[in-house]
Each structure stands twice: as structure tokens, then as C-alpha cells.
Design an enzyme around this catalytic site. Structure first.
Site, mmCIF file in Angstrom:
data_model
loop_
_atom_site.group_PDB
_atom_site.id
_atom_site.type_symbol
_atom_site.label_atom_id
_atom_site.label_comp_id
_atom_site.label_asym_id
_atom_site.label_seq_id
_atom_site.Cartn_x
_atom_site.Cartn_y
_atom_site.Cartn_z
ATOM 1 N N TYR A 172 48.484 -27.691 49.056
ATOM 2 C CA TYR A 172 48.473 -29.153 48.934
ATOM 3 C C TYR A 172 47.618 -29.795 50.014
ATOM 4 C CZ TYR A 172 50.186 -33.897 48.224
ATOM 5 O OH TYR A 172 50.261 -35.252 47.977
ATOM 6 N N LYS A 179 44.113 -31.918 49.350
ATOM 7 C CA LYS A 179 43.937 -33.319 49.723
ATOM 8 C C LYS A 179 42.840 -33.491 50.773
ATOM 9 C CE LYS A 179 46.866 -35.001 46.835
ATOM 10 N NZ LYS A 179 46.381 -35.824 45.706
#
Length: 263
Positions: free
Chosen positions: A155, A159
Site C-alpha cells: 500500500y 501510494k
């Protein structure tokens, strides 16, 4: 006003769809909504059309499928015209650990949705926006992309990649009068964060977030952290030396590895 939103069936995406419908009700507004869950899209479509008297087009698809998004973009442009704003909001999160071979599929899916989903969403609209000489592309990143968080390698990496990609895109699009905005949420109360079993500072309700999001987009902000308190946290995160970051994060709580069943 024409707005196109991916990841619209729940959480931030649903809140954004409602916010834009509310902002531009009774003003010849069309909102295009993309998500995988058809039944959720149909319910949202009915709600927005009945409550706010707008046009609402729904497209059940997975943002990993670039051909499906290209076909959808062409259909939306043909029926309603070039969108003023395209928001790439589809995203997923799951705890991941590189040591587990079974997490490789999760790494791949998170990168495909959170990064390539942005590319698949924006690419089919750029030619029409260039021809129109205007438009705005908005990507949802995260404060988690500022520094690598333990247990969230996929994650955080996705991002961080989203932030850099959107910055590159912003520079590329400037000469065509197409604005690019990066929104980096902190903790927003959604199904994605409901599973977290640790303290989430400055947790914000999605409707409040959506209002601030739309205002940042309207002002054509280049990069905006919401809520603002997390913006200061993000600045601090950038300044912490690696050895102090390692020490602080060594025993930090992790998101569960099997929170989501979407692979």
C-alpha cells in the site's frame, strides 16, 4: 458540469459522488460512476437522480481492465461530452508481508489497482480534454505514500508511486491547460479503515472529507492533504531521519494481512 469518478460504490468514492451531485444539482449535471459492484452502483444512481435531479451514468467494471475503461470513456464522451473533472478514486488496502509467498498476489493487485488504475482512468480522456483545451484530472494518493509503513509495503509503495506519477502527469498536462490535482487523505472513516485495530489520529467522516476534497479541486490545488492536521504529520514524516523512523516504526501496529477478499 460533467464529473467522472471511479471507485464510486462505497467509501470515499460514494461520498464524492454525493458531494458533486449536491453541489451541482439542477444545473445540467452528469456524473459518471465506475465500480466493480453493479448492485451498489444501481442503488447510488437511483439515490442521486431522485434526490438531486441530475443525470447519472453507471459503469460496472474493474479499473485493472484498461480496455473496459477505454470503452467506457468513449461511451461517456459520446453521450454526455468531455468531462470537466475525472477523479481516479478506486483503491484498495491490505496488510502485506514480503516474507509470505502468498502475499505476492496481494502486492500485484494493490499495485495494479492503486497505480495502474490511475493510468487506465486518465488515459482515455486526455485526447478529448486536449481538444477542449481544458479539464482536470484528480488522483487519490495517501499520507501512507510519504514514508514506508511496516506491514503495508504494497500500500505504501503504491501510494508513493501514485504521488510521483501524478506529479509527472501534472507537469506534462500543464501546456495543454489540463490541471492535475493530487489528494492525499489521512484516516477517513470507510470500510477500508473500519477494520483497523489501532488508533487513527484525526479520523474524518467521509462526507466532511468529500466537501474539503471538492473545494481543493475547485481551487485547482496541486497537492492537498486532508485533513489539514495530517498535512503537518506528513511534513514531519518527511523530516525524520531514517534511523529515527526505523526505531519508531519497529513496533508499530500492522494492518491485518487478510482484511480484504478482493484478489
Amino acid at each position: 458540469m460533467k464529473v467522472f469518478i471511479t471507485g464510486a460504490s462505497s467509501g470515499i468514492g460514494e461520498a464524492l459522488a454525493t458531494e458533486y451531485a449536491k453541489r451541482f444539482q439542477n444545473k445540467d449535471t452528469t456524473i459518471g460512476l465506475v465500480a466493480r459492484r453493479s448492485e451498489h452502483l444501481q442503488k447510488l444512481q437511483s439515490k442521486l437522480q431522485e434526490t438531486y435531479k441530475i443525470k447519472c451514468a453507471i459503469y460496472p467494471l474493474d479499473v485493472r481492465n484498461h480496455q473496459a475503461l477505454a470503452t467506457t470513456a468513449a461511451d461517456f464522451i459520446q453521450q454526455y461530452g468531455t468531462p470537466d473533472i475525472v477523479i481516479a478514486c478506486a483503491g484498495v488496502s491490505r496488510g502485506t508481508l514480503t516474507e509470505h509467498v502468498e502475499d505476492i498476489a496481494a502486492f500485484q493487485a494493490i499495485m495494479d489497482i492503486n497505480v495502474m488504475g490511475l493510468v487506465h482512468t486518465f488515459q482515455p480522456f486526455i485526447a478529448a480534454m486536449r481538444q477542449a483545451g481544458q479539464g482536470q484530472l484528480v488522483g487519490v494518493a495517501s499520507v501512507a505514500g510519504i514514508r514506508g509503513l511496516p506491514g503495508a509495503g504494497a500500500y505504501s509503495a503504491s501510494k508513493a508511486a501514485a504521488i510521483s506519477y501524478l506529479e509527472s502527469l501534472r507537469v506534462e498536462m500543464a501546456q495543454h491547460n489540463i490541471a492535475v490535482t493530487t489528494i492525499a487523505p489521512g484516516y477517513i472513516r470507510t470500510p477500508m479503515t473500519d477494520v483497523n485495530q489501532y488508533k487513527m489520529p484525526f479520523l474524518m467522516d467521509p462526507n466532511v472529507f468529500a466537501h474539503k476534497f471538492a473545494s481543493a479541486v475547485e481551487n485547482k490545488r496541486r497537492f492537498c492533504v486532508i485533513p489539514w492536521q495530517m498535512g503537518w504529520v506528513a511534513r514531519l514524516m518527511r523530516l525524520i531521519p531514517p534511523f529515527l523512523w526505523d526505531f519508531a516504526m519497529k513496533k508499530a501496529p500492522h494492518k491485518k494481512r487478510l482484511d480484504w477478499d478482493w484478489l
